[in-house]
Design a protein around this motif. Structure first.
Motif, PDB file in Angstrom:
ATOM      1  N   GLU A  54      -0.566  -3.561   8.997  1.00 13.69           N
ATOM      2  CA  GLU A  54      -0.336  -2.184   9.445  1.00 13.69           C
ATOM      3  C   GLU A  54       1.087  -1.740   9.122  1.00 13.69           C
ATOM      4  O   GLU A  54       1.310  -0.604   8.682  1.00 13.69           O
ATOM      5  CB  GLU A  54      -0.590  -2.062  10.951  1.00 13.69           C
ATOM      6  N   PHE A  55       2.041  -2.629   9.319  1.00 13.24           N
ATOM      7  CA  PHE A  55       3.435  -2.298   9.022  1.00 13.24           C
ATOM      8  C   PHE A  55       3.622  -2.057   7.525  1.00 13.24           C
ATOM      9  O   PHE A  55       4.326  -1.131   7.111  1.00 13.24           O
ATOM     10  CB  PHE A  55       4.353  -3.425   9.502  1.00 13.24           C
ATOM     11  N   PHE A  56       2.974  -2.889   6.713  1.00 15.47           N
ATOM     12  CA  PHE A  56       3.045  -2.706   5.258  1.00 15.47           C
ATOM     13  C   PHE A  56       2.507  -1.327   4.876  1.00 15.47           C
ATOM     14  O   PHE A  56       3.108  -0.615   4.044  1.00 15.47           O
ATOM     15  CB  PHE A  56       2.248  -3.808   4.566  1.00 15.47           C
ATOM     16  N   GLN A  57       1.398  -0.926   5.459  1.00  9.48           N
ATOM     17  CA  GLN A  57       0.812   0.385   5.152  1.00  9.48           C
ATOM     18  C   GLN A  57       1.739   1.510   5.568  1.00  9.48           C
ATOM     19  O   GLN A  57       1.837   2.534   4.885  1.00  9.48           O
ATOM     20  CB  GLN A  57      -0.550   0.503   5.844  1.00  9.48           C
ATOM     21  N   PHE A  64       8.308   3.568   0.270  1.00 16.83           N
ATOM     22  CA  PHE A  64       8.969   2.384  -0.282  1.00 16.83           C
ATOM     23  C   PHE A  64       8.160   1.880  -1.474  1.00 16.83           C
ATOM     24  O   PHE A  64       6.947   1.731  -1.401  1.00 16.83           O
ATOM     25  CB  PHE A  64       9.064   1.279   0.774  1.00 16.83           C
ATOM     26  N   ARG A  65       8.867   1.604  -2.563  1.00 17.99           N
ATOM     27  CA  ARG A  65       8.199   1.108  -3.757  1.00 17.99           C
ATOM     28  C   ARG A  65       8.568  -0.338  -4.048  1.00 17.99           C
ATOM     29  O   ARG A  65       8.041  -0.941  -4.983  1.00 17.99           O
ATOM     30  CB  ARG A  65       8.527   2.019  -4.961  1.00 17.99           C
ATOM     31  N   LEU A  82       0.190 -12.681   2.427  1.00 17.38           N
ATOM     32  CA  LEU A  82       0.294 -12.181   1.055  1.00 17.38           C
ATOM     33  C   LEU A  82      -1.051 -12.250   0.350  1.00 17.38           C
ATOM     34  O   LEU A  82      -1.451 -11.309  -0.352  1.00 17.38           O
ATOM     35  CB  LEU A  82       1.351 -12.966   0.282  1.00 17.38           C
ATOM     36  N   ARG A  83      -1.775 -13.344   0.533  1.00 21.08           N
ATOM     37  CA  ARG A  83      -3.095 -13.441  -0.088  1.00 21.08           C
ATOM     38  C   ARG A  83      -4.028 -12.337   0.430  1.00 21.08           C
ATOM     39  O   ARG A  83      -4.830 -11.777  -0.322  1.00 21.08           O
ATOM     40  CB  ARG A  83      -3.732 -14.812   0.199  1.00 21.08           C
ATOM     41  N   ASN A  84      -3.901 -12.012   1.714  1.00 22.95           N
ATOM     42  CA  ASN A  84      -4.695 -10.950   2.321  1.00 22.95           C
ATOM     43  C   ASN A  84      -4.400  -9.614   1.633  1.00 22.95           C
ATOM     44  O   ASN A  84      -5.314  -8.852   1.289  1.00 22.95           O
ATOM     45  CB  ASN A  84      -4.372 -10.881   3.816  1.00 22.95           C
ATOM     46  N   LEU A  85      -3.121  -9.331   1.420  1.00 24.30           N
ATOM     47  CA  LEU A  85      -2.742  -8.085   0.733  1.00 24.30           C
ATOM     48  C   LEU A  85      -3.343  -8.017  -0.669  1.00 24.30           C
ATOM     49  O   LEU A  85      -3.846  -6.973  -1.096  1.00 24.30           O
ATOM     50  CB  LEU A  85      -1.219  -7.983   0.638  1.00 24.30           C
ATOM     51  N   ILE A  86      -3.274  -9.125  -1.393  1.00 23.62           N
ATOM     52  CA  ILE A  86      -3.746  -9.142  -2.781  1.00 23.62           C
ATOM     53  C   ILE A  86      -5.265  -9.059  -2.850  1.00 23.62           C
ATOM     54  O   ILE A  86      -5.833  -8.240  -3.589  1.00 23.62           O
ATOM     55  CB  ILE A  86      -3.231 -10.414  -3.491  1.00 23.62           C
ATOM     56  N   GLU A  87      -5.934  -9.896  -2.085  1.00 23.56           N
ATOM     57  CA  GLU A  87      -7.397  -9.971  -2.173  1.00 23.56           C
ATOM     58  C   GLU A  87      -8.084  -8.728  -1.620  1.00 23.56           C
ATOM     59  O   GLU A  87      -9.176  -8.360  -2.059  1.00 23.56           O
ATOM     60  CB  GLU A  87      -7.877 -11.226  -1.453  1.00 23.56           C
ATOM     61  N   ARG A  88      -7.450  -8.057  -0.633  1.00 20.28           N
ATOM     62  CA  ARG A  88      -8.012  -6.820  -0.089  1.00 20.28           C
ATOM     63  C   ARG A  88      -7.509  -5.588  -0.845  1.00 20.28           C
ATOM     64  O   ARG A  88      -7.774  -4.459  -0.445  1.00 20.28           O
ATOM     65  CB  ARG A  88      -7.676  -6.705   1.402  1.00 20.28           C
ATOM     66  N   LYS A  89      -6.761  -5.843  -1.929  1.00 17.08           N
ATOM     67  CA  LYS A  89      -6.260  -4.766  -2.796  1.00 17.08           C
ATOM     68  C   LYS A  89      -5.503  -3.704  -1.995  1.00 17.08           C
ATOM     69  O   LYS A  89      -5.727  -2.500  -2.123  1.00 17.08           O
ATOM     70  CB  LYS A  89      -7.404  -4.133  -3.588  1.00 17.08           C
ATOM     71  N   VAL A 307       4.705   2.979  15.440  1.00 11.89           N
ATOM     72  CA  VAL A 307       4.198   1.786  14.748  1.00 11.89           C
ATOM     73  C   VAL A 307       5.211   0.648  14.862  1.00 11.89           C
ATOM     74  O   VAL A 307       4.853  -0.509  15.126  1.00 11.89           O
ATOM     75  CB  VAL A 307       3.893   2.100  13.271  1.00 11.89           C
ATOM     76  N   TYR A 308       6.485   0.976  14.681  1.00 13.55           N
ATOM     77  CA  TYR A 308       7.532  -0.044  14.759  1.00 13.55           C
ATOM     78  C   TYR A 308       7.546  -0.726  16.124  1.00 13.55           C
ATOM     79  O   TYR A 308       7.544  -1.957  16.219  1.00 13.55           O
ATOM     80  CB  TYR A 308       8.886   0.603  14.472  1.00 13.55           C
ATOM     81  N   GLU A 309       7.559   0.055  17.183  1.00 14.00           N
ATOM     82  CA  GLU A 309       7.663  -0.519  18.523  1.00 14.00           C
ATOM     83  C   GLU A 309       6.419  -1.329  18.879  1.00 14.00           C
ATOM     84  O   GLU A 309       6.520  -2.379  19.527  1.00 14.00           O
ATOM     85  CB  GLU A 309       7.911   0.581  19.553  1.00 14.00           C
ATOM     86  N   ARG A 310       5.259  -0.861  18.458  1.00 16.99           N
ATOM     87  CA  ARG A 310       4.031  -1.569  18.790  1.00 16.99           C
ATOM     88  C   ARG A 310       3.921  -2.888  18.027  1.00 16.99           C
ATOM     89  O   ARG A 310       3.509  -3.911  18.585  1.00 16.99           O
ATOM     90  CB  ARG A 310       2.823  -0.671  18.501  1.00 16.99           C
TER      91      ARG A 310
END
Length: 575
Positions: A54-57, A64-65, A82-89, A307-310
């Motif tokens: 969620e934070f990444f999104q 941020f790029r 990281l694998r989750n990010l890659i495999e879930r595109k 989002v940050y605080e949660r």
């Protein structure tokens, strides 16, 4: 007494060739968020995989790029994330993820394994180079420490051959600020040569103030020295990673940008080890306040904060720049008065450039438009109270009336502390708008007669209630107010005189109401008071104001009791 003799300043790097003092920030740098690594590792309870997702999104939505997603060789959670990010595109095509890794073969094996499936990545290697760490942590010479960095470069190059995507190398001499500058330059140039840096094969040289050891100007001198002397400079992206040990991280970053830095690594709200990293939001909003596009989507600070605080379980201090609950709040009376006048000038002049005292930006521009800018307590003056009535309710009190009404609020605030805008308006209604006893205006019929000299005399026949019973009187004067007042003076055997009168529309549009203010003097006693009237008819609003002023000046106890009762009845009717 503080035992200051235990401490000594780290030797200051002096760079007389500096030119950063003559520059100003003109554009945003490349931003790299390290929230998911440097910020996450500093949490009492690190984020879960889903929270990191969620934070990444959020970071992607903010624009941020380059995002450092973690240290995948450090733990299974980091690797799985990281694998989750890659495999879930989940990684957009225009976003490059960055991974941190020490210069060790087994860690690099695991790191490149975690990157499989990406078409590009930043691989960030580092080793500490400072005088103190070379001595007490590693017990190694300068040459031995440099060899660690060069071995790391060679290991990345070997893994690069088998990686299907493009690798950009980032190198950090950790504890850069505690490193001799000639040695920092030597080791960075050696890395640049070893990586074979050239156009199309750029490198990120990241110079962290891992521990903030000097005032920001010294960091700027260090950055400019490195920027001027790094080899193949056109193919080097000079990055900074300021920490905040002295509370000067933002200032250090801004001066470093003047000194040649092109990229900033930091976190939202400055989260990170010890006192934290540089706060990217503060840096970006500072640029925004100077008319510079920060190249981030920061229109809704509330969403970012939520989002940050949660996700981090951290809270934002109330005085945090831009996001803090109280940063767009003024309690001081002089500040409130200046804000009030500045906002009014903006409206009247139809200004397109934001210029309001004590408010460097318009709170509405970052999603704070629904908050009262001014809050009232015992330290507030007439300006703050007047601002609340105008900004929230549309009443522009005359200066003299501001002082009179502020006295009521001052007494309340001394008893209970902060006074809400709703409570302020309730007092205003009781004291002025609903002040209708013992006399209450009901109706007026007026006629203007032209005199021989071309002037006019107004004759008024007025119907009013006195203690609940209907009465009538007549009067004349050079206008409706003068005519009604002359009749009231005779009717009630008083000596009233209008000292001041003003009016304005209460709202815009064809159905707008007029509000009138009358300052009335009792010539016999020398006392004076204000009355306020509201009506869709300007004459009726002015006469209502006159009657209210008479009640408040000559019958203050009955007037206040009348106001309280009418406000209570209105609230009961709504309920």
């Amino acid at each position: 007494m503080l035992n200051y003799q235990r401490y000594r300043g780290f030797p200051i790097f002096r760079y007389p060739k500096r030119s950063w003092t003559e520059r100003e920030i003109e554009k945003a740098p490349i931003w790299c968020s390290v929230d998911l690594r440097d910020g996450n590792q500093a949490l009492v309870e690190p984020m879960s995989v889903e929270e990191k997702l969620e934070f990444f999104q959020l970071l992607v939505r903010l624009g941020f790029r380059e995002i450092e997603v973690g240290f995948p060789a450090a733990s299974q959670i980091e690797y799985d994330y990281l694998r989750n990010l890659i495999e879930r595109k989940q990684i957009p095509e225009d976003v490059t993820v960055q991974v941190l890794v020490q210069c060790r073969e087994e860690l690099l094996d695991r790191t490149f394994e975690s990157l499989v499936g990406l078409d590009k990545a930043i691989v960030h290697i580092y080793n500490s180079t400072s005088v103190l760490q070379r001595d007490v942590v590693f017990d190694k010479s300068r040459e031995e420490i440099k060899e660690i960095a060069l071995r790391g470069v060679e290991m990345v190059k070997r893994h690069e051959k088998d990686f299907s995507g493009k690798v950009r190398l980032e190198y950090s001499p950790e504890s850069f600020t505690g490193t001799e500058m000639d040695y920092a330059l030597e080791i960075c140039n050696a890395v640049i040569e070893a990586w074979d840096v050239r156009p199309g094969r750029e490198i990120i040289i990241n110079l962290p103030s891992t521990v903030e050891m000097h005032s920001p100007n010294v960091y700027a001198d260090q950055i400019e020295f490195m920027s001027r002397n790094l080899k193949r400079r056109d193919s080097v992206i000079l990055s900074i990673h300021p920490h905040n040990d002295r509370g000067e991280g933002v200032a250090a970053a801004e001066l470093a940008l003047l000194a040649g830095a092109q990229r900033v690594e930091g976190t939202l709200f400055g989260n990170g080890e010890r006192t934290g990293n540089v706060d990217i939001l503060t840096l970006a909003y500072n640029m925004f306040s100077q008319g510079i596009d920060p190249k981030l989507n920061l229109e809704n600070i509330r969403e970012i904060q939520e989002v940050y605080e949660r996700c981090t379980k951290m809270s934002i201090p109330p005085r945090h720049p831009y996001a803090g609950k109280l940063v767009f709040t003024a309690f001081s009376g002089s500040h409130q008065d200046a804000i009030n006048k500045g906002l009014r000038a903006m409206r009247e002049r139809k200004g397109t450039i934001w210029e309001v005292p004590y408010l460097p930006i318009d709170p509405a521009d970052i999603g704070r438009e629904y908050e009262p800018v001014v809050r009232i307590n015992s330290q507030s003056g007439k300006g703050g109270v007047a601002f609340i009535l105008e900004d929230r309710f549309g009443y522009r009190l005359p200066k003299g009336m501001q002082r009179e009404f502020a006295d009521y609020i001052q007494k309340i605030s001394e008893e209970q502390g902060e006074v809400s805008p709703e409570q302020i308006f309730e007092v205003f209604r009781i004291e002025y708008l609903e002040s209708r006893e013992p006399i209450e205006f009901r109706n007026v019929r007026s006629t203007d007669i032209e005199n021989a000299d071309g002037s006019y005399t107004t004759f008024a026949d007025v119907t009013y209630r006195n203690a609940g019973r209907l009465h009538e009187f007549s009067g004349s004067g050079n206008g409706p107010i003068a005519a009604v007042l002359s009749g009231l003076n005779k009717e009630l055997s008083m000596q009233g005189k209008v000292l001041d009168y003003s009016e304005h529309a209460l709202n815009a549009g064809s159905d707008s109401k007029a509000v009138s203010y009358i300052h009335l003097l009792d010539e016999e006693s020398g006392r004076s008071s204000y009355g306020v009237g509201v009506s869709s008819n300007i004459t009726r609003s002015s006469i209502r104001a006159l009657f209210a002023a008479v009640n408040r000046l000559f019958y203050p106890e009955e007037a206040e009791e009348s106001g309280r009762r009418r406000v209570k009845e209105a609230e009961e009717k709504k309920a």
